[in-house]
Scaffold this motif. Structure first.
Motif, PDB file in Angstrom:
ATOM      1  N   ARG A 179       0.601  -1.136   0.016  1.00 34.83           N
ATOM      2  CA  ARG A 179      -0.113  -0.100   0.089  1.00 34.83           C
ATOM      3  C   ARG A 179       0.850   1.317   0.238  1.00 34.83           C
ATOM      4  N   GLU A 224     -10.850  -4.058  -3.193  1.00 32.33           N
ATOM      5  CA  GLU A 224     -10.462  -2.900  -2.085  1.00 32.33           C
ATOM      6  C   GLU A 224      -8.876  -2.491  -2.314  1.00 32.33           C
ATOM      7  N   THR A 225      -8.331  -3.119  -3.064  1.00 36.93           N
ATOM      8  CA  THR A 225      -7.010  -2.743  -3.250  1.00 36.93           C
ATOM      9  C   THR A 225      -6.630  -2.185  -4.946  1.00 36.93           C
ATOM     10  N   ALA A 226      -7.275  -2.680  -5.763  1.00 37.47           N
ATOM     11  CA  ALA A 226      -7.001  -2.329  -7.120  1.00 37.47           C
ATOM     12  C   ALA A 226      -6.651  -0.709  -7.543  1.00 37.47           C
ATOM     13  N   HIS A 227      -7.727   0.180  -6.533  1.00 36.64           N
ATOM     14  CA  HIS A 227      -7.504   1.487  -6.740  1.00 36.64           C
ATOM     15  C   HIS A 227      -5.990   2.262  -6.278  1.00 36.64           C
ATOM     16  N   LEU A 228      -5.306   1.191  -5.394  1.00 32.66           N
ATOM     17  CA  LEU A 228      -4.123   1.652  -5.017  1.00 32.66           C
ATOM     18  C   LEU A 228      -2.882   1.283  -5.814  1.00 32.66           C
ATOM     19  N   GLY A 229      -3.531   0.445  -6.883  1.00 32.30           N
ATOM     20  CA  GLY A 229      -2.326   0.217  -7.980  1.00 32.30           C
ATOM     21  C   GLY A 229      -1.843  -1.225  -7.705  1.00 32.30           C
ATOM     22  N   HIS A 231      -9.199  -7.895  -4.015  1.00 37.11           N
ATOM     23  CA  HIS A 231      -8.833  -7.232  -5.596  1.00 37.11           C
ATOM     24  C   HIS A 231      -9.692  -6.021  -5.380  1.00 37.11           C
ATOM     25  N   LYS A 272      -2.103  -5.435  -7.834  1.00 42.78           N
ATOM     26  CA  LYS A 272      -2.458  -6.422  -8.671  1.00 42.78           C
ATOM     27  C   LYS A 272      -2.833  -7.723  -7.926  1.00 42.78           C
ATOM     28  N   LYS A 319       2.403   1.857  -3.278  1.00 40.40           N
ATOM     29  CA  LYS A 319       1.355   1.994  -4.366  1.00 40.40           C
ATOM     30  C   LYS A 319       1.607   0.746  -5.529  1.00 40.40           C
TER      31      LYS A 319
END
Ligand SMILES: NC(=O)c1ccc[n+]([C@@H]2O[C@H](COP(=O)([O-])OP(=O)(O)OC[C@H]3O[C@@H](n4cnc5c(N)ncnc54)[C@H](OP(=O)(O)O)[C@@H]3O)[C@@H](O)[C@H]2O)c1
Length: 285
Positions: free
Chosen positions: A122, A164-169, A162, A171, A125
């Protein structure tokens, strides 16, 4: 492309061991882990750092191990959640403790290792989290409920991760192998409870014999699977110019069985459409 740093769980055999060798062959770096360090220490001769990591250890212990890895190697780019085992037995024959142990490794162990690395990903990123699921994440077979349950659970929790974390970049990749020639079904790895309940005993005996016969005769080549995963993560080979999917079944058996289940599910949805869509609260006009 700059070399990636990978961390792999369960490197003592099967896919995990293959990941180490294939990652090195691509010019990347790998941190190999196993619950029994003596099984992977020979990898040090290849320049591979090895760490003792039992994924059923406490969150605090796993966090400390990951912190040690990060302190020594600076970063992790790719996490391969590979470690797991298969429990075989009917609902009645597996004890509650057997069920807990199956989920403790395949689900909660995977959660703990991933949670230990999530803050690192996180903050940067950046990071790829690969989860080795299974055809058993699609289909529950008789005598395989606990394992299937653990892999179905993985499918759901990873889908949420996936989202909740895709917007952080970050994969996320779910790999669903069919039957591959590793040690998963070997007597040293598989935990089975043959049934002596008369109603199940015959089927259980046949299943145990079938699995023993299947061990080391599975059609899938672990080298091919691992090379595909490397392609997907690195965006090369079979992934060149392709959009990498979130989940990918691998193996002829997996393709056939997953397709059949999807088609059967679509057929049920269509046949029962009016019933399925009939349950909303009626609004007053
Ligand atoms: N082979 C297949 O047909 C197939 C199909 C679908 C999915 N998969 C999945 O593929 C992954 C790898 O399995 P494999 O087929 O390569 O089987 P494998 O040869 O038996 O390897 C499993 C690995 O997991 C490790 N492991 C088990 N419990 C652990 C724990 N608590 N902490 C750390 N490591 C642990 C084992 O270590 P030890 O040596 O210490 O036991 C071993 O290194 C698993 O997630 C499995 O569910 C395999």
């Amino acid at each position: 492309m700059a070399p990636l740093v990978w961390l792999v769980t369960g490197c003592s055999s099967g896919f995990g061991n293959q990941f180490v060798h294939s990652i090195l062959a691509r010019g990347d770096r790998v941190v190999a882990t196993a619950r029994d360090l003596s099984k992977i220490q020979h990898l040090n001769q290849l320049g591979v750092p090895t760490f003792q990591l039992d994924i059923t250890d406490s969150q605090a212990f796993i966090n400390a191990t990951i912190s040690k890895v990060l302190a020594e190697y600076g970063r992790i780019d790719v996490l391969i959640n590979n470690a797991a085992y298969i429990a075989i037995g009917t609902w009645e024959d597996l004890s509650y403790e057997d069920w807990l142990a199956q989920f403790d490794t395949n689900v909660f162990g995977t959660i703990k290792v991933t949670k230990a690395l999530l803050p690192h990903f996180r903050e940067r990123k950046k990071g790829t989290m690969v989860f080795i699921s299974s055809l058993s994440g699609w289909i529950g077979h008789a005598g395989c409920s606990a394992y299937a349950g653990s892999k179905f659970a993985l499918e759901g929790i990873v889908e949420g991760l996936h989202a909740e974390t895709a917007h952080l970049g970050l994969k996320t990749l779910l790999i669903e192998p069919g039957r591959f020639r590793t040690n998963l079904l070997s007597s040293s790895s598989m935990k089975s409870r043959p049934s002596d309940i008369p109603e199940y005993a015959e089927r259980s005996r046949a299943q145990m014999e079938g699995l023993a016969g299947e061990d080391q005769n599975q059609p899938g080549d672990p080298v091919k699977l691992v090379e595909i995963v490397l392609d997907l993560v690195r965006g090369e080979g079979v992934a060149q110019g392709m959009e990498v999917p979130f989940r990918l079944p691998l193996g002829v058996d997996c393709y056939t069985d997953v397709k059949e289940k999807c088609e059967a599910t679509l057929a049920t949805l269509e046949t029962w459409k009016n019933v399925t869509r009939s349950t909303d609260i009626e609004t007053q006009k």
